[in-house]
Scaffold this active site. Structure first.
Site, PDB file in Angstrom:
ATOM      1  CE1 TYR A   1      -4.194   1.754   0.318  1.00 32.12           C
ATOM      2  CE2 TYR A   1      -3.064   3.031   2.009  1.00 32.12           C
ATOM      3  CZ  TYR A   1      -4.150   2.851   1.161  1.00 32.12           C
ATOM      4  OH  TYR A   1      -5.184   3.766   1.153  1.00 32.12           O
TER       5      TYR A   1
ATOM      6  CB  THR B   1     -14.845   4.696   3.857  1.00 34.07           C
ATOM      7  OG1 THR B   1     -13.616   3.951   3.962  1.00 34.07           O
ATOM      8  CG2 THR B   1     -14.547   6.158   3.622  1.00 34.07           C
TER       9      THR B   1
HETATM   10  N1  LIG Z   1     -10.614   5.157   4.274  1.00 35.12           N
HETATM   11  C1  LIG Z   1      -9.418   5.641   4.557  1.00 35.12           C
HETATM   12  O1  LIG Z   1      -9.051   5.804   5.734  1.00 35.12           O
HETATM   13  C2  LIG Z   1      -8.482   6.046   3.456  1.00 35.12           C
HETATM   14  C3  LIG Z   1      -7.368   6.820   3.786  1.00 35.12           C
HETATM   15  C4  LIG Z   1      -6.503   7.241   2.773  1.00 35.12           C
HETATM   16  C5  LIG Z   1      -6.743   6.900   1.462  1.00 35.12           C
HETATM   17  N2  LIG Z   1      -7.825   6.122   1.165  1.00 35.12           N
HETATM   18  C6  LIG Z   1      -8.044   5.825  -0.256  1.00 35.12           C
HETATM   19  O2  LIG Z   1      -9.267   6.430  -0.647  1.00 35.12           O
HETATM   20  C7  LIG Z   1      -9.829   5.715  -1.751  1.00 35.12           C
HETATM   21  C8  LIG Z   1     -11.293   5.410  -1.471  1.00 35.12           C
HETATM   22  O3  LIG Z   1     -11.378   4.490  -0.405  1.00 35.12           O
HETATM   23  P1  LIG Z   1     -12.600   4.440   0.625  1.00 35.12           P
HETATM   24  O4  LIG Z   1     -12.058   4.761   1.944  1.00 35.12           O
HETATM   25  O5  LIG Z   1     -13.733   5.210   0.097  1.00 35.12           O
HETATM   26  O6  LIG Z   1     -12.884   2.869   0.601  1.00 35.12           O
HETATM   27  P2  LIG Z   1     -14.120   2.010   0.056  1.00 35.12           P
HETATM   28  O7  LIG Z   1     -13.668   0.601   0.179  1.00 35.12           O
HETATM   29  O8  LIG Z   1     -15.376   2.455   0.688  1.00 35.12           O
HETATM   30  O9  LIG Z   1     -14.215   2.422  -1.487  1.00 35.12           O
HETATM   31  C9  LIG Z   1     -13.350   1.929  -2.473  1.00 35.12           C
HETATM   32  C10 LIG Z   1     -14.175   1.658  -3.716  1.00 35.12           C
HETATM   33  O10 LIG Z   1     -13.291   1.237  -4.740  1.00 35.12           O
HETATM   34  C11 LIG Z   1     -13.885   0.141  -5.406  1.00 35.12           C
HETATM   35  N3  LIG Z   1     -12.846  -0.693  -6.021  1.00 35.12           N
HETATM   36  C12 LIG Z   1     -11.923  -1.460  -5.394  1.00 35.12           C
HETATM   37  N4  LIG Z   1     -11.163  -2.088  -6.293  1.00 35.12           N
HETATM   38  C13 LIG Z   1     -11.602  -1.703  -7.521  1.00 35.12           C
HETATM   39  C14 LIG Z   1     -11.214  -2.007  -8.841  1.00 35.12           C
HETATM   40  N5  LIG Z   1     -10.206  -2.872  -9.112  1.00 35.12           N
HETATM   41  N6  LIG Z   1     -11.879  -1.427  -9.861  1.00 35.12           N
HETATM   42  C15 LIG Z   1     -12.907  -0.579  -9.616  1.00 35.12           C
HETATM   43  N7  LIG Z   1     -13.347  -0.264  -8.387  1.00 35.12           N
HETATM   44  C16 LIG Z   1     -12.678  -0.813  -7.345  1.00 35.12           C
HETATM   45  C17 LIG Z   1     -14.649  -0.606  -4.329  1.00 35.12           C
HETATM   46  O11 LIG Z   1     -15.653  -1.458  -4.885  1.00 35.12           O
HETATM   47  C18 LIG Z   1     -15.215   0.537  -3.503  1.00 35.12           C
HETATM   48  O12 LIG Z   1     -16.482   0.957  -3.950  1.00 35.12           O
HETATM   49  C19 LIG Z   1      -8.950   4.485  -1.941  1.00 35.12           C
HETATM   50  O13 LIG Z   1      -8.031   4.721  -2.982  1.00 35.12           O
HETATM   51  C20 LIG Z   1      -8.234   4.374  -0.614  1.00 35.12           C
HETATM   52  O14 LIG Z   1      -6.999   3.698  -0.738  1.00 35.12           O
HETATM   53  C21 LIG Z   1      -8.690   5.680   2.119  1.00 35.12           C
END
Ligand SMILES: NC(=O)c1ccc[n+]([C@@H]2O[C@H](COP(=O)([O-])OP(=O)(O)OC[C@H]3O[C@@H](n4cnc5c(N)ncnc54)[C@H](O)[C@@H]3O)[C@@H](O)[C@H]2O)c1
Length: 246
Positions: free
Chosen positions: A154, A189
């Site tokens: 990651y 989330t």
């Molecule tokens: N939640 C956190 O604390 C956090 C912190 C920093 C960064 N992020 C990043 O933010 C972004 C959104 O994450 P989130 O927190 O909303 O999580 P989430 O799991 O709610 O949403 C991620 C979405 O991406 C979709 N997805 C996953 N793999 C996929 C693929 N191969 N093709 C198409 N869609 C795909 C999933 O189905 C889901 O709807 C991500 O890139 C995550 O790494 C999250």
């Protein structure tokens, strides 16, 4: 209201979490929004948003597959033949330190979190060029800015997103396309449900003393997507409650 009036925006990973909130906010600000996700729940998300706001559509895709990006490009060509905003948001978490991580785990996370962003920028470039005021927002993480000694894949993938963003900002500037990355700290989330309930994981929270709500990330994405940030490109913006200030 109207901060994205007459703009067409594509948001990946928009079925749930931050992507869903970004899609809702962009639609509320007047954009035509295309949600994509590999989860078909994105179809209901799009219907839910469009009931309130208008032109919102869903295309199922896996961001790590170039063939799926070609399918999305065909959809955009037929429906709008234009794109102003691309938010590369889809992502998956990664497990394991360098000592623990398997080749399969590494490959899976790099494919979705890093290659997915490369493919997104590459495939949408012809449409963004036509916009003349294009904006790409890549959702990275604070784990692109600081290490933790865990989640090796990651950290590597999100670090790759940060540098792809910077080099894209230089490559695409002549086309009037700005490219920036956002770096959320812990956000409430579906991805983090388990972490938020575990007191042992509280080290993930910054000085502000709580996890972010998805709307707090969506507002950062809105600013970078809109013309309000017209002189900003190539930045890596932490949205982390001060986590990386320490
Ligand atoms: N939640 C956190 O604390 C956090 C912190 C920093 C960064 N992020 C990043 O933010 C972004 C959104 O994450 P989130 O927190 O909303 O999580 P989430 O799991 O709610 O949403 C991620 C979405 O991406 C979709 N997805 C996953 N793999 C996929 C693929 N191969 N093709 C198409 N869609 C795909 C999933 O189905 C889901 O709807 C991500 O890139 C995550 O790494 C999250």
């Amino acid at each position: 209201m109207g901060r994205l009036k007459n703009k067409i925006a594509l948001i990946t990973g928009a079925a749930t979490g931050q992507g869903k909130e970004i899609a809702k906010l962009f639609a509320a600000e007047g954009a035509t929004v295309i949600l994509t996700d590999m989860n078909m729940a994105g179809k209901e998300t799009a219907a839910e948003i469009s009931n309130a706001r208008g032109d919102v559509n869903f295309v199922q895709m896996d961001v790590s597959k170039l063939a799926d990006w070609n399918k999305v490009a065909d959809y955009i060509k037929d429906a709008y033949n234009n794109l102003d905003i691309l938010v590369n948001n889809a992502g998956i978490p990664g497990r394991g330190s360098i000592e623990e991580v398997t080749e399969d785990e590494w490959q899976k996370v790099m494919d979705v979190d890093a290659k997915g962003v490369l493919f997104g920028m590459k495939s949408m470039l012809p449409f963004l060029k036509k916009s003349k005021q294009g904006s790409i927002v890549n959702n990275s993480s604070i784990w692109a800015l600081v290490g933790t000694g865990s989640a090796a894949s990651y950290h590597a993938a999100k670090g790759a997103v940060r540098m792809l963003t910077k080099t894209a900002s230089i490559e695409f500037a002549p086309f009037g396309i700005r490219v920036n990355s956002i770096h959320p700290g812990l956000v409430r989330t579906p991805m983090t449900e388990r972490l938020l309930e575990d007191p042992k994981e509280s080290w993930r929270i910054g000085p502000i003393g709580r996890a972010a709500e998805p709307i707090e990330i969506a507002y950062a994405a809105l600013f970078l997507a809109s013309n309000e940030s017209s002189y900003i490109t190539g930045i890596d913006l932490p949205v982390d409650g001060g986590y990386t200030a320490r």
